[in-house]
Scaffold this active site. Structure first.
Site, mmCIF file in Angstrom:
data_model
loop_
_atom_site.group_PDB
_atom_site.id
_atom_site.type_symbol
_atom_site.label_atom_id
_atom_site.label_comp_id
_atom_site.label_asym_id
_atom_site.label_seq_id
_atom_site.Cartn_x
_atom_site.Cartn_y
_atom_site.Cartn_z
ATOM 1 N N GLY A 1 17.537 2.460 28.752
ATOM 2 C CA GLY A 1 16.565 2.811 27.728
ATOM 3 C C GLY A 1 15.306 1.996 27.938
ATOM 4 O O GLY A 1 15.348 0.943 28.580
ATOM 5 N N GLN B 1 7.596 -2.058 25.058
ATOM 6 C CA GLN B 1 8.014 -3.039 26.068
ATOM 7 C C GLN B 1 7.083 -3.091 27.272
ATOM 8 O O GLN B 1 7.091 -4.074 28.013
ATOM 9 C CB GLN B 1 9.440 -2.724 26.541
ATOM 10 C CG GLN B 1 10.505 -2.927 25.463
ATOM 11 C CD GLN B 1 11.864 -2.539 25.942
ATOM 12 O OE1 GLN B 1 12.220 -1.361 25.908
ATOM 13 N NE2 GLN B 1 12.638 -3.484 26.408
ATOM 14 N N CYS C 1 18.883 -6.362 26.616
ATOM 15 C CA CYS C 1 17.522 -5.851 26.450
ATOM 16 C C CYS C 1 16.695 -6.274 27.662
ATOM 17 O O CYS C 1 16.756 -7.431 28.076
ATOM 18 C CB CYS C 1 16.893 -6.415 25.180
ATOM 19 S SG CYS C 1 15.209 -5.828 24.882
ATOM 20 N N LEU C 2 15.931 -5.326 28.201
ATOM 21 C CA LEU C 2 15.123 -5.640 29.388
ATOM 22 C C LEU C 2 14.040 -6.659 29.062
ATOM 23 O O LEU C 2 13.468 -7.268 29.956
ATOM 24 C CB LEU C 2 14.507 -4.354 29.949
ATOM 25 C CG LEU C 2 15.511 -3.319 30.452
ATOM 26 C CD1 LEU C 2 14.803 -2.088 30.937
ATOM 27 C CD2 LEU C 2 16.413 -3.888 31.525
ATOM 28 N N HIS D 1 18.325 1.091 19.249
ATOM 29 C CA HIS D 1 17.759 -0.108 19.873
ATOM 30 C C HIS D 1 16.303 0.136 20.262
ATOM 31 O O HIS D 1 15.421 -0.686 19.995
ATOM 32 C CB HIS D 1 18.586 -0.486 21.109
ATOM 33 C CG HIS D 1 18.068 -1.653 21.881
ATOM 34 N ND1 HIS D 1 18.684 -2.871 21.921
ATOM 35 C CD2 HIS D 1 16.966 -1.779 22.674
ATOM 36 C CE1 HIS D 1 17.985 -3.705 22.675
ATOM 37 N NE2 HIS D 1 16.939 -3.065 23.154
ATOM 38 N N GLU D 2 16.048 1.311 20.870
ATOM 39 C CA GLU D 2 14.677 1.624 21.313
ATOM 40 C C GLU D 2 13.757 1.865 20.127
ATOM 41 O O GLU D 2 12.596 1.448 20.139
ATOM 42 C CB GLU D 2 14.681 2.850 22.232
ATOM 43 C CG GLU D 2 15.531 2.718 23.480
ATOM 44 C CD GLU D 2 15.309 1.429 24.243
ATOM 45 O OE1 GLU D 2 16.261 0.961 24.891
ATOM 46 O OE2 GLU D 2 14.210 0.861 24.188
ATOM 47 N N HIS E 1 12.375 -1.222 18.765
ATOM 48 C CA HIS E 1 11.212 -1.722 19.529
ATOM 49 C C HIS E 1 9.921 -1.117 18.973
ATOM 50 O O HIS E 1 8.896 -1.793 18.897
ATOM 51 C CB HIS E 1 11.342 -1.372 21.012
ATOM 52 C CG HIS E 1 12.199 -2.326 21.810
ATOM 53 N ND1 HIS E 1 11.926 -3.664 21.928
ATOM 54 C CD2 HIS E 1 13.299 -2.120 22.557
ATOM 55 C CE1 HIS E 1 12.843 -4.251 22.694
ATOM 56 N NE2 HIS E 1 13.696 -3.338 23.084
#
Ligand code: K2U
Ligand code: ZN
Length: 171
Positions: free
Chosen positions: A46, A51, A91-92, A133-134, A137
């Protein structure tokens, strides 16, 4: 296409609230292509526009085994949710940190696709976790904010140290 730089926690830009996309045009489709390249290269399942420092309501998700089923959500809204599930999230933007977070088990999401067409999706399991989760963000929220202040501060200190080491190695 181009690989984009992913912001690392605790970069304050990760806490920016994303604005709605007014028009799904070629610029948006170019950003989608660049984000997809960035996500698959990370690798991740994702990625939110926040981000990559683009503060618009756009998220990508691909939870397929073969990593060949990209799902694009523009101006996503959760219109229904049921149940609860726990999942060990990463998480990236917080590399190397994995912690358990509780989220809705099943959700119904309304969004626009990459052609600007409205659609509705029922999601559960990992897909539901990833979408939530996205979408966090897009609200400027990083998953570590679900943790205790003690854990969150330890992670913040670790990430600041990591950033300083990268800076030192680059000079
Ligand atoms: O950084 C991101 O927002 C991408 C996330 C997506 C994600 C987070 C938690 C749970 C599922 C998906 C990850 O970096 S993708 C890496 C990953 C892959 C499989 C399972 C968990 C995390
Ligand atoms: Zn994330």
């Amino acid at each position: 296409m181009a690989k984009l730089t992913i912001l690392n926690y605790p970069d304050p830009r990760l806490h920016t609230v994303a604005k709605p996309v007014k028009e799904v045009n070629d610029d948006i489709r170019k950003l989608i292509a660049d984000m997809a390249e960035t996500m698959y290269a990370a690798p991740g399942i994702g990625l939110a526009a926040t981000q990559v420092n683009q503060h618009i309501q756009l998220i990508l998700v691909d939870t397929s085994k073969e990593q060949n089923d990209l799902q694009v959500f523009i101006n996503p809204k959760i219109v229904a949710k049921t149940g609860l599930q726990e999942y060990e999230e990463g998480c990236l933007s917080v590399p190397g940190i994995y912690e358990t977070v509780t989220r809705s088990e099943r959700i119904t999401v309304e969004a626009l696709d990459s052609n600007g067409k409205k659609f509705k999706l029922n999601a559960e399991g990992l897909l539901a976790v990833c979408i939530q989760h996205e979408m966090d963000h897009l609200l400027g929220k990083v998953f570590v904010e679900y943790l205790s202040p003690l854990k969150r501060n330890r992670i913040k200190a670790k990430m600041v140290k990591h950033a300083r080491e990268i800076e030192r190695n680059n000079y």
